[in-house]
Design an enzyme around this catalytic site. Sequence first.
Site, mmCIF file in Angstrom:
data_model
loop_
_atom_site.group_PDB
_atom_site.id
_atom_site.type_symbol
_atom_site.label_atom_id
_atom_site.label_comp_id
_atom_site.label_asym_id
_atom_site.label_seq_id
_atom_site.Cartn_x
_atom_site.Cartn_y
_atom_site.Cartn_z
ATOM 1 N N CYS A 86 0.836 -1.206 0.000
ATOM 2 C CA CYS A 86 0.000 0.000 0.000
ATOM 3 C C CYS A 86 0.874 1.260 0.000
ATOM 4 C CB CYS A 86 -0.978 -0.053 1.168
ATOM 5 S SG CYS A 86 -2.378 1.087 1.012
ATOM 6 N N HIS A 173 -3.718 -5.422 0.825
ATOM 7 C CA HIS A 173 -3.120 -5.846 2.093
ATOM 8 C C HIS A 173 -3.134 -7.367 2.220
ATOM 9 C CE1 HIS A 173 -2.645 -1.888 4.043
ATOM 10 N NE2 HIS A 173 -3.665 -1.555 3.275
ATOM 11 N N GLU A 175 -1.723 -9.079 4.524
ATOM 12 C CA GLU A 175 -1.608 -9.494 5.928
ATOM 13 C C GLU A 175 -2.940 -9.659 6.638
ATOM 14 O OE1 GLU A 175 -1.400 -4.936 6.065
ATOM 15 O OE2 GLU A 175 -0.918 -6.560 4.685
ATOM 16 N N SER A 227 3.026 -2.925 37.127
ATOM 17 C CA SER A 227 1.699 -2.316 37.202
ATOM 18 C C SER A 227 0.584 -3.345 37.229
ATOM 19 C CB SER A 227 1.493 -1.385 35.995
ATOM 20 O OG SER A 227 1.378 -2.143 34.805
ATOM 21 N N GLY A 228 0.888 -4.578 36.792
ATOM 22 C CA GLY A 228 -0.147 -5.582 36.653
ATOM 23 C C GLY A 228 -0.679 -5.662 35.239
ATOM 24 N N VAL A 230 -0.209 -5.943 30.936
ATOM 25 C CA VAL A 230 0.441 -6.970 30.119
ATOM 26 C C VAL A 230 1.936 -6.690 29.963
ATOM 27 C CG1 VAL A 230 0.567 -7.979 27.805
ATOM 28 C CG2 VAL A 230 -1.658 -7.549 28.857
ATOM 29 N N ASP A 231 2.292 -5.447 29.649
ATOM 30 C CA ASP A 231 3.689 -5.125 29.341
ATOM 31 C C ASP A 231 4.626 -5.446 30.499
ATOM 32 O OD1 ASP A 231 2.490 -4.210 27.079
ATOM 33 O OD2 ASP A 231 2.998 -2.108 27.367
ATOM 34 N N SER A 232 4.352 -4.855 31.655
ATOM 35 C CA SER A 232 5.255 -5.046 32.790
ATOM 36 C C SER A 232 5.156 -6.462 33.352
ATOM 37 C CB SER A 232 4.964 -4.017 33.889
ATOM 38 O OG SER A 232 3.661 -4.183 34.423
#
Length: 343
Positions: A86, A173, A175, A227-228, A230-232
């Site tokens: 695209c 696209h 994907e 923090s609780g 997902v990331d941390s």
Amino acid sequence: MSDKSTHSKILILDFGSQYTQVIARRIRECQVYSEIVRFDTPAAEITALKPKGLILSGGPASVYDKGAPQIDPNIFSLGIPVLGICYGLMLMANHLGGRVVFSGRREYGASVLHIKNSSQLLGGLGEQLDVWNSHGDEVTALPQGFRVAGTTEGCDFAAVEDPERKLYGLQFHPEVAHTPRGREILQNFLFHICHCAMDWTMGSFIEEACDRVRKQVGDQKVVLGLSGGVDSSVTAALLHKAIGNQLTCIFVNNGLLRAREEEVVQRVFGENFHVRLKYVDASDRFVSLLKGVTDPETKRKLIGNEFIKVFQHATEELLEQDQSNGERKHGGYKFLAQGTLYP
């Protein structure tokens, strides 16, 4: 970015598409490692990373917009296979001497691609397939050396290629799920054009990440703000797997958590995973600070600045505790771990 992996690697230059993460996931589902990098990553830096191929993502801009993201044009001369999707196709055509116009309307929805010229990118897919479009710009003339690989009712250059320079472009696209055979198109690019090996899995990523952490940290100590989210949480689990009790997590209750979230985090990480965890209840402090504040940006800054103060004080308390009990004598926390969604 890391160049230490011995796996086949595909770099995805991100031009702000809502589908960039999807592209990365589709590549990894093919057991090939993918990594998202900035759209303006210099050609020399890309060469140093030794990718097997490059994918230029889509994006919301027109190539003619003021301040539209641009690519280092030297990338097209590296000899590394490039697939422009695209907006990525528009940039490629624009930089290499083709013509791109803004159609004045956005084409959004399904269409049928008619395959031509025995394209290696579209090999094994028959004569036509369903594809999904989402674009405003349109290629109206190809750069020298390019040929048409596929057309749709609304676009004469829906798929194009310059096989000699290993440059390929798709107006649609591949994907997204609405292009049902898009996975096969990506596989053709990965295995028949880039000659990637199927040598990567999420399990191998975990082991390699742990090994890198161990080598970097050595016998030093690491502190992480948990923090609780997902990331941390993923970062904490990965670090604990890698370095065990060298990690200490600090969980700050700012009074803005979901119901009983502080109990869940302490139970999961403290009791189940046996991560060393310091819990700080600063809820009154944050709530008092935010009293009467209505502007969201002001709230964000107040919370961020106060968190830094609370976290710093908690770290100082940990050091005092460690040095007084004689069980964890050390010269301080040398590493601050930061959770982030990617990679």
